[in-house]
Design a protein around this motif. Structure first.
Motif, PDB file in Angstrom:
ATOM      1  N   TRP A 157       9.124  50.217  24.265  1.00  0.00           N
ATOM      2  CA  TRP A 157      10.509  50.170  25.037  1.00  0.00           C
ATOM      3  C   TRP A 157      10.831  48.777  25.297  1.00  0.00           C
ATOM      4  O   TRP A 157      10.066  48.099  25.016  1.00  0.00           O
ATOM      5  CB  TRP A 157      10.519  51.196  26.244  1.00  0.00           C
ATOM      6  N   ARG A 158      12.100  48.350  25.692  1.00  0.00           N
ATOM      7  CA  ARG A 158      12.607  47.146  25.829  1.00  0.00           C
ATOM      8  C   ARG A 158      13.389  47.300  27.269  1.00  0.00           C
ATOM      9  O   ARG A 158      13.960  48.357  27.664  1.00  0.00           O
ATOM     10  CB  ARG A 158      13.257  46.913  24.507  1.00  0.00           C
ATOM     11  N   ASP A 159      13.561  46.065  27.664  1.00  0.00           N
ATOM     12  CA  ASP A 159      14.095  45.775  29.081  1.00  0.00           C
ATOM     13  C   ASP A 159      14.837  44.476  28.943  1.00  0.00           C
ATOM     14  O   ASP A 159      14.430  43.404  28.473  1.00  0.00           O
ATOM     15  CB  ASP A 159      13.076  45.723  30.125  1.00  0.00           C
ATOM     16  N   ILE A 160      16.232  44.622  29.355  1.00  0.00           N
ATOM     17  CA  ILE A 160      17.259  43.245  29.119  1.00  0.00           C
ATOM     18  C   ILE A 160      17.483  42.997  30.651  1.00  0.00           C
ATOM     19  O   ILE A 160      18.275  43.971  31.197  1.00  0.00           O
ATOM     20  CB  ILE A 160      18.194  43.338  28.226  1.00  0.00           C
ATOM     21  N   ILE A 161      17.523  41.807  31.078  1.00  0.00           N
ATOM     22  CA  ILE A 161      17.982  41.257  32.151  1.00  0.00           C
ATOM     23  C   ILE A 161      18.942  40.383  32.417  1.00  0.00           C
ATOM     24  O   ILE A 161      18.656  39.294  31.564  1.00  0.00           O
ATOM     25  CB  ILE A 161      16.754  40.870  33.278  1.00  0.00           C
ATOM     26  N   ILE A 162      20.040  40.237  32.928  1.00  0.00           N
ATOM     27  CA  ILE A 162      20.989  39.342  32.771  1.00  0.00           C
ATOM     28  C   ILE A 162      21.308  38.870  34.006  1.00  0.00           C
ATOM     29  O   ILE A 162      21.046  39.175  35.061  1.00  0.00           O
ATOM     30  CB  ILE A 162      22.493  40.110  32.587  1.00  0.00           C
ATOM     31  N   LEU A 163      21.090  37.357  33.643  1.00  0.00           N
ATOM     32  CA  LEU A 163      21.210  36.289  34.747  1.00  0.00           C
ATOM     33  C   LEU A 163      22.201  35.588  34.915  1.00  0.00           C
ATOM     34  O   LEU A 163      22.625  35.029  33.772  1.00  0.00           O
ATOM     35  CB  LEU A 163      19.761  35.440  34.779  1.00  0.00           C
ATOM     36  N   ASP A 164      23.065  35.547  36.020  1.00  0.00           N
ATOM     37  CA  ASP A 164      24.245  34.867  36.197  1.00  0.00           C
ATOM     38  C   ASP A 164      24.083  33.579  37.171  1.00  0.00           C
ATOM     39  O   ASP A 164      24.215  34.024  38.402  1.00  0.00           O
ATOM     40  CB  ASP A 164      25.448  35.885  36.525  1.00  0.00           C
ATOM     41  N   ILE A 165      23.333  32.630  36.831  1.00  0.00           N
ATOM     42  CA  ILE A 165      23.205  31.592  37.604  1.00  0.00           C
ATOM     43  C   ILE A 165      23.506  30.254  37.422  1.00  0.00           C
ATOM     44  O   ILE A 165      24.307  30.267  36.510  1.00  0.00           O
ATOM     45  CB  ILE A 165      21.350  31.376  37.759  1.00  0.00           C
ATOM     46  N   ASP A 166      23.823  29.531  38.377  1.00  0.00           N
ATOM     47  CA  ASP A 166      24.531  28.035  38.284  1.00  0.00           C
ATOM     48  C   ASP A 166      25.780  28.461  37.933  1.00  0.00           C
ATOM     49  O   ASP A 166      26.109  27.812  36.847  1.00  0.00           O
ATOM     50  CB  ASP A 166      23.689  27.326  36.911  1.00  0.00           C
ATOM     51  N   ARG A 167      26.584  28.937  38.859  1.00  0.00           N
ATOM     52  CA  ARG A 167      28.088  29.188  38.866  1.00  0.00           C
ATOM     53  C   ARG A 167      28.778  28.152  38.863  1.00  0.00           C
ATOM     54  O   ARG A 167      30.212  28.364  38.793  1.00  0.00           O
ATOM     55  CB  ARG A 167      28.523  30.492  39.577  1.00  0.00           C
ATOM     56  N   ARG A 168      28.398  27.147  39.353  1.00  0.00           N
ATOM     57  CA  ARG A 168      29.365  25.917  39.456  1.00  0.00           C
ATOM     58  C   ARG A 168      30.063  25.476  38.669  1.00  0.00           C
ATOM     59  O   ARG A 168      31.164  24.899  38.811  1.00  0.00           O
ATOM     60  CB  ARG A 168      28.390  24.782  40.354  1.00  0.00           C
ATOM     61  N   ASN A 169      29.844  25.656  37.437  1.00  0.00           N
ATOM     62  CA  ASN A 169      30.529  25.341  36.279  1.00  0.00           C
ATOM     63  C   ASN A 169      31.441  26.078  35.617  1.00  0.00           C
ATOM     64  O   ASN A 169      32.177  25.962  34.632  1.00  0.00           O
ATOM     65  CB  ASN A 169      29.742  24.652  35.196  1.00  0.00           C
ATOM     66  N   LYS A 170      31.669  27.311  36.459  1.00  0.00           N
ATOM     67  CA  LYS A 170      32.484  28.404  36.012  1.00  0.00           C
ATOM     68  C   LYS A 170      33.852  28.280  36.491  1.00  0.00           C
ATOM     69  O   LYS A 170      33.870  28.034  37.614  1.00  0.00           O
ATOM     70  CB  LYS A 170      31.758  29.754  36.313  1.00  0.00           C
ATOM     71  N   ASP A 213      35.726  30.594  38.048  1.00  0.00           N
ATOM     72  CA  ASP A 213      35.968  31.641  38.966  1.00  0.00           C
ATOM     73  C   ASP A 213      34.875  31.421  40.148  1.00  0.00           C
ATOM     74  O   ASP A 213      34.669  31.941  40.872  1.00  0.00           O
ATOM     75  CB  ASP A 213      35.480  33.133  38.534  1.00  0.00           C
ATOM     76  N   TYR A 214      34.338  30.069  40.094  1.00  0.00           N
ATOM     77  CA  TYR A 214      33.277  29.547  40.997  1.00  0.00           C
ATOM     78  C   TYR A 214      33.817  29.727  42.557  1.00  0.00           C
ATOM     79  O   TYR A 214      33.323  30.298  43.506  1.00  0.00           O
ATOM     80  CB  TYR A 214      32.836  28.250  41.015  1.00  0.00           C
ATOM     81  N   LEU A 215      35.128  29.253  42.844  1.00  0.00           N
ATOM     82  CA  LEU A 215      35.889  29.304  44.214  1.00  0.00           C
ATOM     83  C   LEU A 215      35.963  30.666  44.630  1.00  0.00           C
ATOM     84  O   LEU A 215      36.050  31.088  45.792  1.00  0.00           O
ATOM     85  CB  LEU A 215      36.856  28.341  44.161  1.00  0.00           C
ATOM     86  N   LYS A 216      36.280  31.621  43.630  1.00  0.00           N
ATOM     87  CA  LYS A 216      36.746  33.041  43.945  1.00  0.00           C
ATOM     88  C   LYS A 216      35.580  33.769  44.384  1.00  0.00           C
ATOM     89  O   LYS A 216      35.322  34.480  45.372  1.00  0.00           O
ATOM     90  CB  LYS A 216      37.471  33.625  42.718  1.00  0.00           C
ATOM     91  N   ASN A 217      34.190  33.247  43.685  1.00  0.00           N
ATOM     92  CA  ASN A 217      32.981  33.896  44.088  1.00  0.00           C
ATOM     93  C   ASN A 217      32.596  33.443  45.480  1.00  0.00           C
ATOM     94  O   ASN A 217      32.106  34.243  46.342  1.00  0.00           O
ATOM     95  CB  ASN A 217      32.057  33.537  43.097  1.00  0.00           C
ATOM     96  N   ILE A 218      32.735  32.283  45.650  1.00  0.00           N
ATOM     97  CA  ILE A 218      32.516  31.701  47.196  1.00  0.00           C
ATOM     98  C   ILE A 218      33.390  32.213  48.075  1.00  0.00           C
ATOM     99  O   ILE A 218      32.769  32.488  49.166  1.00  0.00           O
ATOM    100  CB  ILE A 218      32.707  30.015  46.924  1.00  0.00           C
ATOM    101  N   ALA A 219      34.667  32.465  47.808  1.00  0.00           N
ATOM    102  CA  ALA A 219      35.441  33.120  48.934  1.00  0.00           C
ATOM    103  C   ALA A 219      35.071  34.501  49.287  1.00  0.00           C
ATOM    104  O   ALA A 219      34.797  34.980  50.364  1.00  0.00           O
ATOM    105  CB  ALA A 219      36.885  33.207  48.461  1.00  0.00           C
ATOM    106  N   THR A 220      34.645  35.265  47.976  1.00  0.00           N
ATOM    107  CA  THR A 220      34.286  36.744  48.362  1.00  0.00           C
ATOM    108  C   THR A 220      32.838  36.717  49.101  1.00  0.00           C
ATOM    109  O   THR A 220      32.807  37.485  49.770  1.00  0.00           O
ATOM    110  CB  THR A 220      34.030  37.164  46.896  1.00  0.00           C
TER     111      THR A 220
END
Length: 379
Positions: free
Chosen positions: A173-186, A188-195
Motif C-alpha cells: 500500500w502507499r501513503d502520500i502526505i502533502i506539505l504546504d510549508i514556508d508560505r511566505r513566498n506565495k 496568498d500569504y497575506l490572505k492566509n495570515i488574515a484568516t
C-alpha cells in the motif's frame, strides 16, 4: 532547500529532492512448532530439518530484532548502512493494513545513493537482493521519498509500504502526505495570515467567554456538558497551534542537518491536521450550546435530552448485536476472507456494511455456500 541535491525529475513539473530511504523491520527467531502427532507419520529427517530452522512469528511491538543476522559474505560497501539497526524514539510510524496499531520507528534503514538513474537503481536493488537483506524475518519494508512541485510550492512525502506476514504474504500500500510549508513566498500569504488572525480572534473570544462564565457561576458551570465540550474544543485549537509550531521548529532543526528528513517533518503537521479535523466536528456540536437561546430551536435539545437513555440503550443493544455477528464471521471465515482476518477488521467491515454494500459477500459465499449466505441473511 539550497543545500539539497536534486535528483532526476519524475516528470516535467515534479522533482525528487531527497534520496529515497529504505526501512525494514525484522522479527527475532523463535522455536518452530512441530505437533507431536507428526512424529509418528512423517520422515524424521524432514522433521529434524524443520525443527533446526529458525521460525519467525507475526509482527509484535517490542519483539523486533536488533541483531546482525544477515548474510553479508559479499556485501558491497555501498550497502553497509542498510545492515545496521538504527534506534529511533521519534518518527512518523507506519500504521499498516496487517498491523493496525502501527509499526516501530526503529529498524534497519539506509538511503539510496544520490543522482541515481534507473539502471543504477536496479543494480543497487539487485545487490541488496543478493545480500539477503530481505528474508523470512522481514515483516515490513518501507520506501520513502519527497517530491517538490515548484509551480504550486507543495511538498509530497511518498511512502510505499510492503507488509509481510508470517505466512509469506506481501500486502502493498502507499501513503502520500502533502506539505504546504514556508508560505511566505506565495501570493496568498497575506490572505492566509488574515484568516488565521480571524480564527485566533474567535478562539480568544470563546476562551474569555468561558472564563467569564466561571467567574459568574463558579464551579457550577464546570459540570455542564456544553461548557466541557467547548473547553475541550478550545484546548484542541491550542494543541493544533502547538503542533504546527513544533513542525516549523523541527524543520528549522532539519535545516542544520546534511539532508532534510521531510518524512519526520510531516509528522507534527499531519498530527495538527488530525486535531483540526476533530475540531471541526466539535465546533459544530458546540453550536447546540447557543441554540438554547431560541425556544423553537431548543425543542431539539429537549427531545434529545429526554430520549438520551433510550438511545443509549439502543446503541448498546446494536453494539452487542454487531459484536456477536463479528465473532461469528471471524470464527467461520477469518482464515479465508481478507476483510475478516482479525476481530478488529471484521468489526469495522461489518459496521460499515450498514452504510454501504457488504464488500466480501462473494468471498464468504464461495467459502461456504450454506453457512455464508445464512449468516449474511440473518444479519
Amino acid at each position: 532547500m539550497k543545500d539539497q541535491t536534486c535528483l532526476p525529475t519524475i516528470n516535467e513539473v515534479n522533482v525528487v529532492i531527497t534520496p529515497p530511504r529504505l526501512f525494514q523491520l525484522r522479527m527475532k527467531p523463535v522455536k518452530c512448532i512441530i505437533p507431536d502427532h507428526m512424529s509418528a507419520k512423517y520422515n524424521q529427517g524432514i522433521l529434524t530439518k524443520l525443527a533446526s530452522k529458525p521460525c519467525y512469528p507475526e509482527y509484535s511491538l517490542g519483539e523486533t530484532s536488533t541483531e546482525h543476522r544477515f548474510n553479508t559474505t559479499l556485501l558491497p560497501d555501498a550497502l553497509s548502512n542498510c545492515f545496521k539497526h538504527k534506534p529511533r524514539k521519534f518518527g512518523y510510524s507506519v500504521n499498516g493494513d496487517l498491523v493496525l496499531s502501527g509499526y516501530s520507528v526503529a529498524g534497519y534503514e539506509c538511503r539510496l545513493p544520490e543522482l541515481m538513474n534507473v539502471s543504477s537503481a536496479q543494480f543497487f536493488f539487485h545487490q541488496l537482493e543478493k545480500s539477503n537483506w530481505i528474508d523470512d524475518a522481514t515483516r515490513l519494508i518501507n520506501i520513502e521519498f519527497t517530491m517538490y512541485n515548484p509551480a504550486a510550492g507543495l511538498f509530497a512525502v511518498v511512502r510505499v509500504v510492503f507488509e509481510r506476514s508470517a505466512y509469506g504474504i506481501l500486502v502493498p500500500w502507499r501513503d502520500i502526505i502533502i506539505l504546504d510549508i514556508d508560505r511566505r513566498n506565495k501570493p496568498d500569504y497575506l490572505k492566509n495570515i488574515a484568516t488565521q488572525g480571524v480564527l485566533i480572534t474567535f478562539v480568544c473570544y470563546y476562551l474569555v467567554q468561558l472564563v467569564t462564565e466561571y467567574i459568574a457561576h463558579g464551579a457550577k458551570c464546570c459540570g455542564e456538558f456544553w461548557n466541557i465540550l467547548e473547553a475541550v474544543n478550545m484546548l484542541m485549537f491550542v494543541l493544533y497551534s502547538l503542533l504546527t509550531l513544533m513542525g516549523y521548529q523541527y524543520l528549522e532543526h532539519e535545516k542544520q542537518t546534511e539532508t532534510i528528513d521531510y518524512v519526520d517533518v510531516a509528522y507534527p503537521f499531519e498530527m495538527a491536521e488530525w486535531v483540526l479535523t476533530m475540531n471541526m466536528i466539535l465546533s459544530v456540536m458546540v453550536v447546540f450550546k447557543h441554540i438554547r437561546v431560541s425556544k423553537r430551536l431548543a425543542l431539539l435539545l429537549t427531545t434529545c435530552r429526554m430520549s438520551a437513555k433510550s438511545l443509549c440503550s439502543m446503541l448498546l443493544v446494536t453494539l452487542i448485536f454487531v459484536t456477536g455477528f463479528t465473532l461469528s464471521l471471524y470464527i467461520g471465515f477469518g482464515h479465508r476472507v481478507y476483510g475478516l482476518r482479525n476481530f478488529t477488521t471484521s468489526f469495522v467491515t461489518l459496521l460499515f456494511s450498514v452504510f454501504n454494500e457488504f464488500e466480501y459477500v462473494d468471498e464468504i459465499v464461495n467459502a461456504n455456500r450454506v453457512l455464508g449466505p445464512g449468516i449474511l441473511l440473518i444479519y
